[in-house]
Design a protein around this motif. Sequence first.
Motif, PDB file in Angstrom:
ATOM      1  N   GLN A 142       6.062 -13.099 -67.893  1.00  0.00           N
ATOM      2  CA  GLN A 142       5.608 -13.525 -69.324  1.00  0.00           C
ATOM      3  C   GLN A 142       5.879 -12.137 -70.239  1.00  0.00           C
ATOM      4  OE1 GLN A 142       2.330 -16.759 -69.243  1.00  0.00           O
ATOM      5  NE2 GLN A 142       1.691 -14.884 -68.776  1.00  0.00           N
ATOM      6  N   ARG A 143       6.753 -12.442 -71.372  1.00  0.00           N
ATOM      7  CA  ARG A 143       7.163 -11.616 -72.354  1.00  0.00           C
ATOM      8  C   ARG A 143       6.468 -11.564 -73.451  1.00  0.00           C
ATOM      9  NH1 ARG A 143      11.923  -9.162 -69.909  1.00  0.00           N
ATOM     10  NH2 ARG A 143      12.753 -10.423 -68.087  1.00  0.00           N
ATOM     11  N   HIS A 144       5.219 -11.975 -73.511  1.00  0.00           N
ATOM     12  CA  HIS A 144       4.492 -11.962 -74.852  1.00  0.00           C
ATOM     13  C   HIS A 144       3.905 -10.740 -75.009  1.00  0.00           C
ATOM     14  CE1 HIS A 144       1.397 -12.276 -71.492  1.00  0.00           C
ATOM     15  NE2 HIS A 144       0.656 -11.799 -72.617  1.00  0.00           N
ATOM     16  N   SER A 145       3.366 -10.431 -76.211  1.00  0.00           N
ATOM     17  CA  SER A 145       2.694  -9.146 -76.773  1.00  0.00           C
ATOM     18  C   SER A 145       1.383  -9.207 -76.361  1.00  0.00           C
ATOM     19  CB  SER A 145       3.538  -8.791 -77.935  1.00  0.00           C
ATOM     20  OG  SER A 145       2.552  -7.665 -78.391  1.00  0.00           O
ATOM     21  N   MET A 146       0.852  -8.463 -75.765  1.00  0.00           N
ATOM     22  CA  MET A 146      -0.488  -8.247 -75.410  1.00  0.00           C
ATOM     23  C   MET A 146      -1.175  -7.633 -76.790  1.00  0.00           C
ATOM     24  SD  MET A 146      -0.911  -7.488 -71.504  1.00  0.00           S
ATOM     25  CE  MET A 146      -2.551  -7.789 -71.398  1.00  0.00           C
ATOM     26  N   ALA A 147      -0.691  -7.313 -77.646  1.00  0.00           N
ATOM     27  CA  ALA A 147      -1.079  -6.449 -78.757  1.00  0.00           C
ATOM     28  C   ALA A 147      -1.089  -7.548 -79.985  1.00  0.00           C
ATOM     29  CB  ALA A 147      -0.197  -5.332 -79.110  1.00  0.00           C
ATOM     30  N   ASP A 148      -0.437  -8.612 -79.730  1.00  0.00           N
ATOM     31  CA  ASP A 148      -0.615  -9.616 -80.843  1.00  0.00           C
ATOM     32  C   ASP A 148      -1.291 -10.813 -80.410  1.00  0.00           C
ATOM     33  OD1 ASP A 148      -0.140 -11.369 -82.875  1.00  0.00           O
ATOM     34  OD2 ASP A 148       2.246 -11.521 -82.537  1.00  0.00           O
ATOM     35  N   PRO A 149      -2.467 -11.278 -81.088  1.00  0.00           N
ATOM     36  CA  PRO A 149      -3.538 -12.224 -80.632  1.00  0.00           C
ATOM     37  C   PRO A 149      -2.917 -13.593 -80.901  1.00  0.00           C
ATOM     38  CG  PRO A 149      -4.037 -10.831 -82.826  1.00  0.00           C
ATOM     39  CD  PRO A 149      -3.155 -10.319 -82.041  1.00  0.00           C
ATOM     40  N   LEU A 150      -1.815 -13.631 -81.744  1.00  0.00           N
ATOM     41  CA  LEU A 150      -1.155 -14.967 -82.074  1.00  0.00           C
ATOM     42  C   LEU A 150      -0.048 -15.274 -80.943  1.00  0.00           C
ATOM     43  CD1 LEU A 150      -1.136 -14.665 -86.143  1.00  0.00           C
ATOM     44  CD2 LEU A 150      -2.845 -15.744 -84.474  1.00  0.00           C
TER      45      LEU A 150
END
Length: 321
Positions: A142-150
């Motif tokens: 998964q390439r989502h950003s863990m720093a972005d809650p959205l």
Amino acid sequence: MSRDGKKPTSLVTHLVAGGAAGLMEACTCHPLDTIKVRMQLSKNGARNAAGQRIGFLGVGMKIVQNESFWALYKGLGAVVSGIVPKMAIRFSSFELYKSYMTDKNNIVSTKAVFLAGLLAGTTEAVMVVSPMDLIKIRLQAQRHSMADPLDIPKYRNAPHAAYTIVKEEGIRALYKGVTLTALRQATNQAANFTAYQEMKKYARKWQGVDELPSYQHLVLGGVSGAMGPLSNAPIDTIKTRIQKSSAKGSGWERFQTVTRDILRKEGPRAFYKGLTPRLLRVAPGQAVTFMVYEKVRSWIDLFTEKVQEGEPVGQIIVARK
């Protein structure tokens, strides 16, 4: 791995020492495993904004920049949740299989050690590693950003990933690539245990000691740990691609499709993608595992002996400090 002339190490000792070793290994080396998985899943090779290929350090920096430092630890929960039974099964089954092949003089041949490692790797793959690996890879991919809650990922954590995979794909999906996982683990542990035990035997004989110091266990574990990745890198790459995919079909059909696609679209060298971070992940990982395992096992054995001799527990603890 009981000491000469001593009572054989119990299953409980293998459980505790192996679990401690596995936990330390996972926490220390997991970021390199995440980088390895990303490199293996990259179809055209990892590249920077200018289109230039980047190595494992570049991939790691890119993950941190785009997704935060903690993204390097994606899938760690799946690893940690399976590390205790995995290590317990690995060490205890290895010793069990090895005991079956001990001759009348209580000597175990090199061939027997290799076979015991082969069987131990297969056992741990089927019982623990395969589902744990699949969940870990899905999380790491998964390439989502863990720093972005959205930026909400499909899989929030290891339990949620397991639930979602079973719900959408069925429980058999957790065992995608189990044959290749078993083959990888079998060859890993056969090479690992054989190299480690042989080097340990010669080191003890050369130095004339019964127990080696911890730094030597660290070095020998690192050298033996490099043997597996060098021998089965293509197997690991194909397994990773199969486990990441949610495609239908039998295991053999998926194996053929993935292998054919890699050869046609990326070339033979693609089978060795992620080898450098895998070596940097597995070798130090095995170094830490064997060092911690041997140390914790020796502490537990000594503690057990003192308790059996009637020495007060408090006095033993103070003496070990």
